[in-house]
Write a protein that holds these residues in place. Structure first.
Motif, short mmCIF file in Angstrom:
data_model
loop_
_atom_site.label_atom_id
_atom_site.label_comp_id
_atom_site.label_asym_id
_atom_site.label_seq_id
_atom_site.Cartn_x
_atom_site.Cartn_y
_atom_site.Cartn_z
N ASP A 48 0.82 -1.20 0.00
CA ASP A 48 0.00 0.00 0.00
C ASP A 48 0.86 1.26 0.00
O ASP A 48 0.34 2.37 -0.10
N ASN A 49 2.12 1.10 0.12
CA ASN A 49 3.03 2.24 0.11
C ASN A 49 3.53 2.47 -1.31
O ASN A 49 4.26 1.62 -1.85
N PRO A 50 3.15 3.57 -1.92
CA PRO A 50 3.49 3.75 -3.34
C PRO A 50 4.99 3.84 -3.59
O PRO A 50 5.48 3.38 -4.63
N THR A 51 5.69 4.42 -2.64
CA THR A 51 7.14 4.54 -2.81
C THR A 51 7.78 3.16 -2.87
O THR A 51 8.54 2.85 -3.80
N CYS A 52 7.46 2.37 -1.88
CA CYS A 52 8.03 1.03 -1.82
C CYS A 52 7.61 0.20 -3.02
O CYS A 52 8.41 -0.56 -3.59
N ARG A 88 6.74 1.20 -6.02
CA ARG A 88 7.39 1.60 -7.26
C ARG A 88 8.82 1.11 -7.31
O ARG A 88 9.31 0.63 -8.34
N LYS A 89 9.48 1.21 -6.18
CA LYS A 89 10.86 0.74 -6.14
C LYS A 89 10.92 -0.77 -6.34
O LYS A 89 11.75 -1.28 -7.10
N ASP A 91 3.31 -6.97 1.06
CA ASP A 91 3.49 -6.36 2.37
C ASP A 91 2.47 -7.01 3.29
O ASP A 91 1.46 -7.56 2.82
N GLU A 98 1.29 -5.43 6.39
CA GLU A 98 0.43 -4.52 7.14
C GLU A 98 -0.17 -3.53 6.19
O GLU A 98 0.43 -2.50 5.88
N PRO A 103 -3.76 -1.44 4.99
CA PRO A 103 -4.99 -0.97 5.63
C PRO A 103 -6.24 -1.71 5.18
O PRO A 103 -7.10 -2.01 6.00
N SER A 110 8.36 -6.79 4.26
CA SER A 110 7.98 -5.85 5.31
C SER A 110 9.20 -5.56 6.17
O SER A 110 10.32 -5.64 5.70
N LYS A 127 12.49 -4.74 4.24
CA LYS A 127 12.71 -3.46 3.58
C LYS A 127 13.90 -2.77 4.22
O LYS A 127 14.03 -2.77 5.45
#
Lengths: 155, 652
Positions: free
Chosen positions: B25-29, B31-32, B70, B72, B74, B96, B115
């Motif tokens: 859910d984290n766009p940064t992670c 994309r990377k 991942d 965790e 939401p 994670s 990560k």
């Protein structure tokens, strides 16, 4: 005889090194740079943008949560800072990540004041980094526009 | 690395093109991670929503080879995704932090990534796919010993080596047995190999008949193998064969004796002298002979057998099938060769003898019908150790096949060794006792060697059509929108609008500083829309977060399209590290409204924000600053959010 390009390149190199030395960036940022190539020429800028957006969103979430006097949802703060920690570590935002760790600890111990203080610092820190990276990108732009090549900086 | 598929000529370059589903859910992670996976030449599908990922997985179970998720998230628990992946036999890797590793593994993740993940870690994840495919491959092939054809075994060297050896063994045995066969047709194919190389003597009905005749002629206690052998006059039969057969026969008789004792009334069987026993035996046998006319349609199922004397039946089983009791098989010859001559045979026996026969049924085929073990399927393996025989009914099967296979045999006076090379009934058909196994004998020859249907379970198949590694790219924002706040999702506010507003020189109307209460922040967050926000806060935005709204030179803005003109030259102040941002901020957060800060910043000329302002020598700014100065009186409490500059305007 120092051409403009050479001058720019030197500045770029120096600035980059300084960012690393001052702990703004770490090797993960280097990894990001390695992933940038002809196939994804703007990869670093893209990811960094996403990161700063993340920062803004998550910090506001946390600020909002902390604003609920007497009813602070530390769990929410915790999950937000967890996210932020993940993304900051992914892009190599070393200082931000460090502060996230501290913030997480404050959150786990439900230390309101500590959380607030930490969050402030996180906010400052990410903005600082953002400015610096903007400068760096601008330098790159200038080099390219001047017809030069962006130098490879080995830390 | 190449991974040859079953279909010849189709070479897949695994792990290139391995289809990965990436969920975070984290766009940064995300994309990377995507970029890293693309760098490994995998085919990547990414999503930020766990629900969407679940949908995709359920929609087509064969869409992906691997899931990285991942934990965790939401919208749904990352572990749900993990479980779904496991159900579908997909390898799932958690991605994670360190603390989630244990949890992930306990939930069944086949691996974990912490990560930030490094490229080289991702370069090896394909082995999970291979592992899973090997497992499911083996599972599908079945528990019976299946062999990889030699061409396939190269693919899974570790796994197949053992099996390869077995292939070789049984192959050898097949050959040697084949040489010895001079009777029945095809050999039994068997992957089960004892390492027996010597030919097995099969005690066919005829052969046993001769044996029994010889024994009877000699008298049981006088029957020595040598003499029996002479009497039987069978070419190729050795004394050892006879000896072992005799031993079993004696055991069988003993069993009969015991069985009889259990069922006989005391007076009927007061003694157990061997002569009586023998007579009883012979009588029984004679009775059997009398019942030569077996009903052709009578089929005695195993269940029937057990019904007759279930307890005895099972007791024999328990004691092990070492009784060599052997029913006169000669009479079977004249039977209609129904599928279960023995079975029908049973049904016609008097109860006493029936018991005996049950035992005989169960034991005799094992011992006396010496099918060439090396050729047999796994079922044959049971013949090795009588004691291990779990199911008496199995014997019936062998009897069945045996009986049926004897149809082609001449009657009693055969001189040939009946090498029953054609018994191939696999173990799993034991239960189907009623089946005529005539056809089975030969056709089942190949049954143990279930042909390997290619590597359909291996990833190669899944690579079909996926070699065009089209990158599944998200809608990455165009570069000139990098750092552009209108990408930000929160509160829908658009700093871009603000700055455009600024540059347009429209500070807007009232620049009140609302009471800086904690609650005020939230209210502002909730209530502000773009317009209001602009009117109230743009100036503050510009000043407080001036460094955020970093105006960039040129048209081709990396971060901002609508920025104020900025000098193209490299400003020295930019280059100097920001040392006193702390100072700046301390001023900011000392309890004054943030408007004050910017004014001070302007005054002090601190690099961090100052240079921005210096750079933005806009008329607009002068206006803004003037208005802000006016608001110095408006000192309110600074909310938490305000301290972050979130006062009065929603987060960008």
């Amino acid at each position: 005889m120092d051409t403009l390009i050479a001058q720019l390149q030197r500045q770029f190199r120096d600035y980059t090194i300084s960012l690393y030395h001052q702990g703004f960036l770490d090797d993960q940022f280097t990894e990001l740079k390695k992933l940038q190539d002809e196939c994804s020429p703007d990869f670093v800028a893209e990811v960094v943008t996403l990161f700063f957006e993340d920062c803004e969103k998550l910090i506001s979430n946390m600020a909002r949560a902390l604003d609920q006097t007497g009813n602070v949802d530390f769990k929410l703060v915790g999950s937000s800072v967890h996210q932020l920690k993940g993304s900051s570590s992914s892009v190599g935002a070393k200082r931000v990540k460090g502060l996230c760790v501290t913030l997480k600890e404050c959150c786990d111990s439900q230390n309101f004041e500590g959380c607030v203080r930490c969050l402030q610092q996180v906010d400052i820190e990410y903005k600082t980094l953002k400015a610096k990276l903007q400068d760096l990108f601008n330098l790159e732009q200038q080099i390219v526009q001047a017809g030069g090549r962006i130098p490879q900086v080995d830390i | 690395m190449e991974f040859k598929s079953a279909e010849e000529g189709r070479i897949e370059k695994f792990p290139v093109g391995m289809r990965v589903l990436a969920v975070d859910d984290n766009p940064t992670c995300l994309r990377k991670l995507e970029e890293l996976l693309l760098r490994c030449k995998y085919h990547v599908t990414k999503t930020m929503e766990s629900k969407k990922a679940l949908e995709m997985l359920r929609e087509n179970s064969n869409m992906f080879d691997l899931v990285i998720s991942d934990v965790e998230m939401p919208d749904a628990d990352g572990f749900k995704l993990l479980e779904t992946g496991l159900e579908m036999d997909l390898p799932v890797i958690t991605h994670s932090d360190y603390d989630s590793v244990m949890k992930g593994i306990l939930h069944g993740a086949c691996d974990y990534l912490v990560k930030p993940v490094a490229l080289k870690e991702l370069q090896n994840i394909w082995h999970h796919v291979v592992k899973k495919n090997i497992k499911s491959y083996a599972k599908n092939i079945g528990t019976s010993r299946q062999l990889l054809p030699p061409s396939q075994s190269d693919l899974v060297p570790g796994v197949s080596k053992k099996r390869k050896d077995k292939v070789n063994d049984s192959g050898d045995d097949d050959d040697s047995d084949r040489e010895e066969d001079d009777g029945e047709g095809s050999e039994q194919d068997g992957d089960e190999s004892g390492t027996r190389k010597k030919p097995r003597v099969v005690w066919s009905q005829e052969l046993h008949q001769k044996f029994v005749n010889a024994v009877q002629q000699l008298g049981l206690d006088k029957a020595v193998p040598k003499k029996i052998l002479d009497l039987m006059n069978i070419e190729g039969l050795t004394r050892e064969n006879v000896a072992s057969h005799l031993q079993k026969y004696r055991l069988y008789l003993k069993k009969i004796d015991e069985g009889q004792q259990q069922n006989m009334t005391p007076d009927a069987f007061g003694t157990r002298d061997s002569s009586y026993f023998q007579m009883a035996q012979l009588d029984g046998l004679r009775d059997f002979t009398a019942t030569r006319q077996l009903p052709s349609s009578g089929l005695l199922s195993r269940s029937h057998l057990t019904k007759i004397q279930p307890h005895l039946y099972s007791s024999i089983n328990l004691q092990g099938m070492n009784s060599s009791g052997f029913i006169q098989q000669g009479h079977h010859q004249s039977s209609s060769n129904s599928a279960n001559p023995f079975g029908t045979y049973h049904s016609t026996l008097p109860p006493r003898i029936q018991n005996v026969n049950l035992f005989q049924r169960t034991s005799s085929p094992l011992e006396s019908l010496q099918f060439p073990r090396s050729k047999c399927s796994a079922y044959m393996g049971d013949f090795k150790s009588i004691g291990d025989r779990p199911i008496g009914g199995g014997f019936v099967d062998s009897c069945m096949s045996y009986g049926s296979s004897s149809t082609s045999l001449p009657s009693a006076s055969t001189n040939t060794l009946m090498l029953q090379g054609n018994y191939t009934q696999p173990l799993h058909t034991v239960s189907s006792v009623n089946q005529p196994c005539i056809e089975k004998t030969l056709s089942n020859a190949a049954s143990p060697n279930i042909s390997v249907q290619g590597l359909s379970r291996l990833p190669s198949q899944s690579w079909q059509g996926n070699l065009n590694t089209t990158r599944f790219l998200s809608n990455s924002s165009p570069l000139n929108h990098a750092f552009f706040p209108d990408q930000v999702t929160c509160a829908g506010n658009n700093l871009g609008d603000c700055s455009s507003l600024v540059s347009a020189g429209n500070p807007g109307g009232g620049m009140q500083c609302e009471p800086q209460l904690l609650g005020g922040f939230l209210q502002n967050i909730n209530s502000l829309d773009g317009q209001k926000w602009e009117q109230q806060n743009c100036s503050m935005v510009n000043n407080t977060f001036g460094n955020v709204e970093y105006p960039l030179p040129g048209d081709n803005m990396v971060f901002r399209e609508n920025n104020a003109a900025r000098s193209k030259g490299v400003d020295e102040s930019l280059m100097s590290p920001i040392e006193n941002s702390g100072n700046v901020n301390s001023q900011e957060y000392v309890g004054k409204p943030s408007t004050m800060v910017s004014a001070e910043m302007m005054k002090s000329g601190k690099p961090e924000n100052a240079h921005i302002d210096n750079q933005n020598q806009h008329d607009v700014f002068d206006d803004i600053m003037n208005e802000m100065m006016k608001q110095e009186e408006n000192n309110g409490m600074v909310s938490v959010a305000a301290r972050f500059g979130f006062d009065s305007f929603p987060p960008p």
